[in-house]
Motif scaffolding. Structure first.
Motif, PDB file in Angstrom:
ATOM      1  N   CYS B   9       0.819  -1.227   0.000  1.00 18.88           N
ATOM      2  CA  CYS B   9       0.000   0.000   0.000  1.00 18.88           C
ATOM      3  C   CYS B   9       0.845   1.265   0.000  1.00 18.88           C
ATOM      4  CB  CYS B   9      -0.910   0.017   1.222  1.00 18.88           C
ATOM      5  SG  CYS B   9      -1.938  -1.438   1.379  1.00 18.88           S
ATOM      6  N   LYS B  10       2.152   1.126   0.052  1.00 14.43           N
ATOM      7  CA  LYS B  10       3.010   2.313   0.134  1.00 14.43           C
ATOM      8  C   LYS B  10       2.818   3.241  -1.054  1.00 14.43           C
ATOM      9  CE  LYS B  10       7.022   1.533   3.045  1.00 14.43           C
ATOM     10  NZ  LYS B  10       8.475   1.581   3.107  1.00 14.43           N
ATOM     11  N   SER B  11       2.429   2.657  -2.182  1.00 15.88           N
ATOM     12  CA  SER B  11       2.216   3.492  -3.376  1.00 15.88           C
ATOM     13  C   SER B  11       1.096   4.494  -3.154  1.00 15.88           C
ATOM     14  CB  SER B  11       1.897   2.601  -4.583  1.00 15.88           C
ATOM     15  OG  SER B  11       0.741   1.828  -4.296  1.00 15.88           O
ATOM     16  N   GLY B  12       0.246   4.244  -2.145  1.00 21.38           N
ATOM     17  CA  GLY B  12      -0.860   5.158  -1.867  1.00 21.38           C
ATOM     18  C   GLY B  12      -0.475   6.337  -0.994  1.00 21.38           C
ATOM     19  N   ALA B  72      -6.516  -1.486   4.497  1.00 17.36           N
ATOM     20  CA  ALA B  72      -5.367  -0.590   4.642  1.00 17.36           C
ATOM     21  C   ALA B  72      -5.473   0.568   3.654  1.00 17.36           C
ATOM     22  CB  ALA B  72      -4.075  -1.366   4.434  1.00 17.36           C
ATOM     23  N   ARG B  73      -5.861   0.260   2.435  1.00 21.90           N
ATOM     24  CA  ARG B  73      -6.000   1.334   1.437  1.00 21.90           C
ATOM     25  C   ARG B  73      -7.136   2.286   1.825  1.00 21.90           C
ATOM     26  NH1 ARG B  73      -2.632   0.437  -2.681  1.00 21.90           N
ATOM     27  NH2 ARG B  73      -1.994  -1.703  -3.118  1.00 21.90           N
ATOM     28  N   ARG B  74      -8.221   1.730   2.385  1.00 22.09           N
ATOM     29  CA  ARG B  74      -9.353   2.587   2.766  1.00 22.09           C
ATOM     30  C   ARG B  74      -8.988   3.528   3.913  1.00 22.09           C
ATOM     31  NH1 ARG B  74     -14.691  -0.820   3.598  1.00 22.09           N
ATOM     32  NH2 ARG B  74     -15.466   1.238   4.169  1.00 22.09           N
ATOM     33  N   VAL B  75      -8.305   3.013   4.919  1.00 25.28           N
ATOM     34  CA  VAL B  75      -7.961   3.897   6.043  1.00 25.28           C
ATOM     35  C   VAL B  75      -6.895   4.912   5.635  1.00 25.28           C
ATOM     36  CG1 VAL B  75      -8.663   2.268   7.837  1.00 25.28           C
ATOM     37  CG2 VAL B  75      -6.288   2.290   7.076  1.00 25.28           C
ATOM     38  N   LEU B  76      -6.026   4.527   4.739  1.00 25.84           N
ATOM     39  CA  LEU B  76      -5.023   5.496   4.265  1.00 25.84           C
ATOM     40  C   LEU B  76      -5.711   6.639   3.534  1.00 25.84           C
ATOM     41  CD1 LEU B  76      -2.101   6.354   3.876  1.00 25.84           C
ATOM     42  CD2 LEU B  76      -2.003   4.881   1.852  1.00 25.84           C
ATOM     43  N   SER B  77      -6.687   6.276   2.716  1.00 27.20           N
ATOM     44  CA  SER B  77      -7.438   7.303   1.991  1.00 27.20           C
ATOM     45  C   SER B  77      -8.187   8.212   2.966  1.00 27.20           C
ATOM     46  CB  SER B  77      -8.412   6.614   1.024  1.00 27.20           C
ATOM     47  OG  SER B  77      -9.262   7.559   0.454  1.00 27.20           O
ATOM     48  N   ALA B  78      -8.852   7.603   3.969  1.00 28.65           N
ATOM     49  CA  ALA B  78      -9.622   8.399   4.932  1.00 28.65           C
ATOM     50  C   ALA B  78      -8.712   9.292   5.766  1.00 28.65           C
ATOM     51  CB  ALA B  78     -10.427   7.474   5.833  1.00 28.65           C
ATOM     52  N   ALA B  79      -7.564   8.776   6.180  1.00 30.79           N
ATOM     53  CA  ALA B  79      -6.632   9.576   6.987  1.00 30.79           C
ATOM     54  C   ALA B  79      -6.080  10.740   6.163  1.00 30.79           C
ATOM     55  CB  ALA B  79      -5.497   8.695   7.502  1.00 30.79           C
ATOM     56  N   THR B  80      -5.800  10.464   4.892  1.00 25.82           N
ATOM     57  CA  THR B  80      -5.293  11.528   4.012  1.00 25.82           C
ATOM     58  C   THR B  80      -6.354  12.619   3.844  1.00 25.82           C
ATOM     59  OG1 THR B  80      -3.954   9.867   2.861  1.00 25.82           O
ATOM     60  CG2 THR B  80      -4.255  11.977   1.751  1.00 25.82           C
ATOM     61  N   GLU B  81      -7.605  12.209   3.703  1.00 22.74           N
ATOM     62  CA  GLU B  81      -8.696  13.194   3.600  1.00 22.74           C
ATOM     63  C   GLU B  81      -8.846  13.986   4.895  1.00 22.74           C
ATOM     64  OE1 GLU B  81     -12.347  11.315   2.448  1.00 22.74           O
ATOM     65  OE2 GLU B  81     -11.414  10.415   0.681  1.00 22.74           O
ATOM     66  N   ASN B  82      -8.740  13.306   6.033  1.00 22.56           N
ATOM     67  CA  ASN B  82      -8.857  14.008   7.318  1.00 22.56           C
ATOM     68  C   ASN B  82      -7.734  15.030   7.490  1.00 22.56           C
ATOM     69  OD1 ASN B  82     -11.140  12.569   7.946  1.00 22.56           O
ATOM     70  ND2 ASN B  82     -10.135  11.174   9.383  1.00 22.56           N
TER      71      ASN B  82
END
Lengths: 433, 461
Positions: B9-12, B72-82
Motif C-alpha cells: 500500500c506504500k504506493s498510496g 489498509a488502502r481505505r484507512v489510508l485514503s480516509a486519513a489523508t482526507e482528514n
C-alpha cells in the motif's frame, strides 16, 4: 442489522452445537468522528470504523468468555471453540444466571447520525470563546467526538435487544497560566444528544473555567485542622460515591465479605437528607443503558433513600452469591437529589473549611478511610472564599462523613451521564505544610 | 501472526505528507479467582489496521477493524482526507516533518498462546497455597493474565518494522482485619515481559513472594497511622519508580510541555539535587535488558534512551518526531499506540532514576525519626509536578531502626522541589512493569529506581 443478526446466529448455534447449555453474545458495529486539540491548537482528526463480538457460554455451570473483532465465519467459529475450551477449564459455579425471554426489544437513542461540519464548528467556536472569555486558560487537550453504534444482544433463552444509538462528547483538560505561574490541570466534560447550543453553556463548563483562572495565585495552608470539606460534583464522585459503590455496595466487596455495609441493608447509613440512585433511564442521561450485561431490562433504582440503604448495586451473579437482591441496572449513571441551599449560602455558613474541585488520592481503604491532595481547591474562612490553596491534603472516613453532612446544594451538575450537587461534610482533616 | 499486507500500500502515500500504516493485534488472557470463585475467565483478540497522515502541522487518522490490504488502502485514503480537512479549516502552516533514513527491523517469531486452562490451573495452585499457608485472611484474590501486542508498521520514511510485546503477570491480593475489625489489604504482582507459559512454569516459584506478602499484611494489620506532616523518608525502589514516572516523567513528555507543564521553563535548570540522574530507557538499562524493551516506536523511529535529568539538571524531553522538530531535539522513539485504533502518543518506556552508592541499611540508620515507604497502590501527578502516591506498605523509622508497620497513607509533594531534598541514593535498582499508564490510551510501561532519602508530605489520619 441483518449482517449483525447473522453473526449472532453463527455464535449461538455454534455454541449450542459444541455443547453449551447457554450462550449470550453482543455484536456491534460502530463509527467515531473525533477532533483533537493539543497545547491550544488543533492537532488531529480521526475517523474510526470498529466492530466487536463478545460471547459468554455456560456448560454445567462453568463460565467462559471471549472478545474478538472479526465477523468472518472462520474467526467466529474459532472464537466459539476457544470460549468453550475456557469454559470447560473453569470451576462449576451455580451462581451464574442470565435473563430469560421472551424479550424482543428495539431501541433508537440519541443521535446516530453525525453532523461532522457542525461538530467541527462547535469545537472551533468553543476554542474561540474560551480564548476570548478566559485568556489565561491553556487547553492541554480537548477531545470532541461523535460516537454511534449498532448493537444486537442475544442469548439462547429468547432475549434479544437491538439498539441504534449515538451521542456527542466534549472532554477538556486545561490549566491557567500567567507568566511562570500555572495552576493544576482540571478536566471538564459533557455528553450531548445534539449540538443545539454552544458547548460553553453546557454543564458547569463556564463556572469551572472561571474557577481555574482564579487559582493562579495560591497560598500554602499552615498546620492542620478539622473542618468542613465542600466537595464539587467531580470530587464528590472521586471521594465519596466511588468509595461507597466500589468498597461497600458492589459484587467484589460483598462476595468476599469485606464490605462494612454487608449487614446494613434497610438500615440508616447516612444523613436523612442524602439519597443516591442509579438512573440510566433519567431524561438528563444521554444514551443511557437499556439492559444489563446479564440481559435484564435496565431501570432506575434507589440505593440509598433518605439516608437508608435500600439496595446494593449487585449483579444477578453477585445476588446469587450473597443472597441479596439484584440491582435494577448495572450502569453507573448516578443521581444525588439536589438540596435546598445555594452554593453561595453554603459557603456563607462555613467558618473554616475547603472547597475541593478535584481529588488526587490513593485508593480508599476497604474501611472507607482516604487521604490525598485537594487539587484545584479554595480555602473558606468566615463564610467567604479566602483564596486558592496549594499542597493541601485532606483525609477522612466516608461512612463517618455520610453522617456529618452539613449541606447539599440546590444547583446540580448534569453532564449527560450523572446529576450531582455540591455537598459539604464536617469532620474532615485538612492539613498543609 | 500478522503478515505484511501493508508494504503493497506504500504506493498510496501522498508525497506531500508523512504517512504511516500500522496493523496490530492485541491479545488478552485473564482469569480472576475471588476467594476461590472463578469470577473472570476471558480471552480477547482485537486486531485491525490504521493510518496516520501528517500534513503541514496537523494529522489525519483512520482505523478499521480488519487486517486486509483493502482495509489498509481505505484507512489510508480516509486519513489523508482528514489531514486535508484539517489543513483546509485550521491550517497550522508548518513545513514537512523532518525526514529520516529508511531502515527495516523485523522481529522474528510469534507470541505463544497457552490454553486457558494454563491460566486457571496456575491461579488455582496459587489460591490453594494461600488458603493453606495464610490462615488469617478474610478475603483473597488471584489474577493470572497476559496482555500482548504485535505490530506491523510501514512509513513513508523512517523504519518499517514488525515487533512483538508479550507480558504476563500473576497478582495476589490479600485482605485481613485489624484488631478493631477494619479491613486492610496488600497485593503483589509477579511476572514481566514474556508469555505466561515462559514466565510461570512452576507455582512454587511464587510461594516465597506470597509468604512475604502475608507476613507484611500481618504486620500491617497491627499497624499505626503515620503522623501527618513534612517528614524525612526513604522511598524504596518501587516508590522511586512511581516518582520517576508520575511526578517527573509526565511533565517532561514534550506534548505535555507544549500543554504548559512545569518542565517548559525549567529546561537546562536545576530541578533536583546533583545525586539525581533520570533516564527513560528504550531497551537496555545499566547493562541489562529493560523490563519492557522497545526497539522502534509507532512513527518508525528507532528507539534510543531519552536522558531527562543529569546530575540534577533537566536536560531533555521525551519526543515524537513532530515535537523533536519543534524543540530542536532528537526523536527518541517514544511515540506509541495501545490499540490498532489509537494514534501514537508520547509515552514513557522504562523510566528510572540511576543508582547511587548508599546501602539501604545505612540509609535507614541515618534517620532518627521518619518513615520507610515500600509499596504504592496508585499514583497521580499534575503537570505542575505536584504528585500524590498512595502508600500501601511502609514502616516507622525510630532512632535508625525500623519500627511498626503503617496503615494505608498518602504522600505528596512537588517533584522539582522534592527532588532537591534527595541526599542519599541507594545502590540497587528495583523495576516494576505490571501497571498501565493512562494518557488518553492505556500503555504498558516499566518504571524503577533505587531507594531515595528525601522529604515529603505524608498524610495521617
Amino acid at each position: 442489522m441483518d449482517a449483525l443478526y447473522q453473526v449472532t446466529e453463527v455464535l449461538l448455534s455454534e455454541a449450542k452445537k459444541l455443547g453449551a447449555d447457554f450462550a449470550v453474545c453482543a455484536v456491534s458495529e460502530s463509527e467515531k468522528r473525533e477532533f483533537n486539540v493539543d497545547g491550544g491548537r488543533f492537532s488531529l482528526m480521526r475517523t474510526l470504523f470498529d466492530r466487536n463480538v463478545s460471547l459468554t457460554v455456560l456448560r454445567e455451570h462453568r463460565n467462559g468468555s471471549v472478545h474478538v473483532n472479526r465477523f468472518d465465519e472462520e474467526a467466529l467459529k474459532k472464537a466459539v471453540a476457544e470460549c468453550m475450551a475456557a469454559c470447560e477449564s473453569a470451576e462449576p459455579d451455580e451462581a451464574w444466571e442470565f435473563a430469560k425471554g421472551p424479550i424482543d426489544e428495539t431501541f433508537t437513542d440519541g443521535t446516530p447520525e453525525c453532523d461532522t461540519d457542525k461538530l467541527f464548528a462547535r469545537t472551533k467556536e468553543l476554542m474561540e470563546q474560551i480564548s476570548e472569555r478566559h485568556p489565561k486558560i491553556l487547553m492541554e487537550q480537548m477531545i470532541t467526538e461523535h460516537s454511534a453504534g449498532r448493537v444486537i444482544y442475544r442469548n439462547t433463552d429468547g432475549v434479544c435487544y437491538r439498539t441504534l444509538s449515538g451521542s456527542y462528547s466534549f472532554q477538556l483538560m486545561y490549566s491557567a497560566h500567567e507568566g511562570e505561574k500555572s495552576t493544576s490541570f482540571f478536566g471538564s466534560g459533557v455528553t450531548l444528544a445534539d449540538l443545539d447550543k454552544p458547548i460553553i453553556e453546557c454543564a458547569f463548563l463556564e463556572r469551572e473555567l472561571t474557577d481555574i483562572e482564579r487559582q493562579l495565585d495560591t497560598q500554602a495552608l499552615e498546620g492542620k485542622f478539622i473542618g468542613t470539606a465542600l466537595l464539587a460534583p467531580s470530587a464528590l464522585t472521586e471521594i465519596v460515591l466511588d468509595t461507597m459503590l466500589g468498597n461497600f455496595m458492589t459484587d467484589g466487596s460483598l462476595i468476599d465479605g469485606t464490605s462494612i455495609w454487608k449487614d446494613k441493608l434497610n438500615e440508616q447509613v447516612a444523613d436523612p437528607r442524602f439519597s443516591l440512585s442509579l438512573t440510566p433511564r433519567a431524561d438528563y442521561v444521554v444514551d443511557g443503558r437499556r439492559y444489563t450485561e446479564e440481559g435484564y431490562p435496565a431501570e432506575n433504582c434507589d440505593l440509598i433513600r433518605g439516608g437508608r440503604l435500600v439496595s446494593f448495586a449487585l449483579s444477578q451473579y453477585g445476588a446469587n452469591k450473597t443472597g441479596f437482591q439484584r440491582a435494577a441496572t448495572d450502569g453507573w449513571n448516578l443521581t444525588v437529589p439536589a438540596g435546598d441551599q445555594s452554593l453561595d449560602s453554603i459557603i456563607a455558613g462555613i467558618d473554616r473549611g475547603i472547597l475541593v474541585m478535584r481529588f488526587s488520592g490513593g485508593s480508599p481503604a476497604a474501611s472507607g478511610e482516604f487521604s490525598g491532595v485537594a487539587k484545584n481547591s479554595f480555602l473558606i474562612e468566615n463564610g467567604k472564599i479566602a483564596g486558592a490553596l496549594t499542597e493541601t491534603m485532606i483525609s477522612g472516613c466516608v461512612p463517618d462523613m455520610l453522617n456529618q453532612i452539613r449541606a447539599i446544594s440546590s444547583d446540580v451538575l448534569r453532564d449527560g451521564f450523572m446529576s450531582l450537587p455540591y455537598m459539604a461534610f464536617d469532620g474532615v482533616t485538612i492539613s498543609g505544610k | 501472526m500478522l503478515h505484511d499486507f501493508l508494504s503493497a500500500c506504500k504506493s498510496g502515500f501522498d508525497p506531500q505528507t508523512h504517512s504511516e500504516l500500522r496493523a496490530q493485534l492485541n491479545r488478552n488472557r485473564r482469569v480472576i479467582l475471588l476467594s476461590g470463585n472463578v469470577v473472570g475467565n476471558d480471552r480477547s483478540d482485537i486486531s485491525g489496521v490504521s493510518a496516520r497522515v501528517y500534513r503541514s502541522g496537523t494529522y489525519g487518522f483512520s482505523s478499521m477493524a480488519d487486517c486486509s490490504e483493502e482495509s489498509a488502502r481505505r484507512v489510508l485514503s480516509a486519513a489523508t482526507e482528514n489531514a486535508a480537512f484539517m489543513d483546509r479549516h485550521v491550517p497550522a502552516g508548518k513545513g514537512p516533518i523532518a525526514p529520516m533514513p529508511y531502515k527495516c527491523r523485523r522481529q522474528e517469531g510469534d507470541i505463544h498462546d497457552p490454553a486457558q486452562n494454563t491460566y486457571i490451573e496456575f491461579a488455582k495452585a496459587l489460591d490453594d497455597y494461600v488458603v493453606k499457608h495464610c490462615p488469617n485472611l478474610v478475603a483473597r484474590r488471584i489474577v493470572a493474565m497476559e496482555d500482548s501486542m504485535e505490530k506491523m508498521l510501514v512509513t513513508s520514511d523512517g523504519m518499517d518494522a514488525h515487533a512483538i510485546y508479550p507480558r504476563s503477570y500473576c497478582y495476589v491480593m490479600m485482605t485481613a482485619q485489624t484488631p478493631a475489625g477494619t479491613p486492610v489489604d496488600l497485593f503483589k504482582a509477579m511476572g514481566g515481559a514474556g508469555t505466561f507459559d515462559i514466565n510461570f512454569t512452576d507455582p512454587a516459584a511464587c510461594y516465597d513472594e506470597i509468604d512475604k506478602l502475608y507476613a507484611r499484611l500481618m504486620e500491617k494489620r497491627e499497624g499505626v497511622y503515620a503522623d501527618a506532616g513534612r517528614k524525612t523518608v526513604i522511598l524504596d525502589g518501587m516508590m522511586t519508580g512511581m516518582l520517576s514516572h508520575e511526578a517527573v516523567g509526565h511533565t517532561v513528555e514534550a506534548d505535555l510541555v507544549l500543554g504548559g507543564s512545569v518542565a517548559g521553563p525549567c529546561l537546562h535548570k536545576r530541578v533536583a539535587s546533583d545525586l539525581v540522574t533520570l533516564t527513560d530507557f528504550a531497551h537496555t538499562a545499566f547493562g541489562e535488558p529493560c523490563p519492557l524493551p522497545v526497539y522502534v516506536d509507532d512513527e518508525g523511529t528507532e528507539a534510543i534512551d531519552a536522558p531527562l535529568i543529569e546530575n540534577g539538571i533537566l536536560t531533555g524531553y521525551m519526543n515524537s518526531r513532530e515535537t523533536a522538530q519543534h524543540f530542536g531535539m532528537k526523536p527518541t522513539g517514544n511515540a506509541r499506540a495501545w490499540l490498532f485504533s489509537d494514534e501514537p502518543l508520547i509515552r514513557m518506556r522504562n523510566t528510572s532514576v540511576h543508582p547511587g552508592k548508599d546501602k539501604l541499611e545505612d540509609m535507614i540508620a541515618s534517620i532518627d525519626e521518619g518513615y520507610y515507604l515500600i509499596d504504592s497502590g496508585n499514583g497521580q501527578a499534575d503537570t505542575t509536578g505536584e504528585f500524590m502516591f498512595g502508600v500501601t506498605m511502609g514502616y516507622e523509622i525510630k532512632h535508625g531502626k525500623l519500627g511498626r508497620a503503617l496503615l494505608d497513607t498518602t504522600i505528596s509533594g512537588v517533584a522539582f522541589e522534592m527532588l532537591k531534598t534527595v541526599d542519599m541514593v541507594g545502590d540497587k535498582v528495583i523495576w516494576v512493569s505490571s501497571g498501565m499508564c493512562g494518557k488518553k490510551q492505556p500503555m504498558p510501561v516499566g518504571m524503577g529506581g533505587p531507594a531515595l532519602r528525601c522529604q515529603v508530605m505524608i498524610g495521617g489520619r
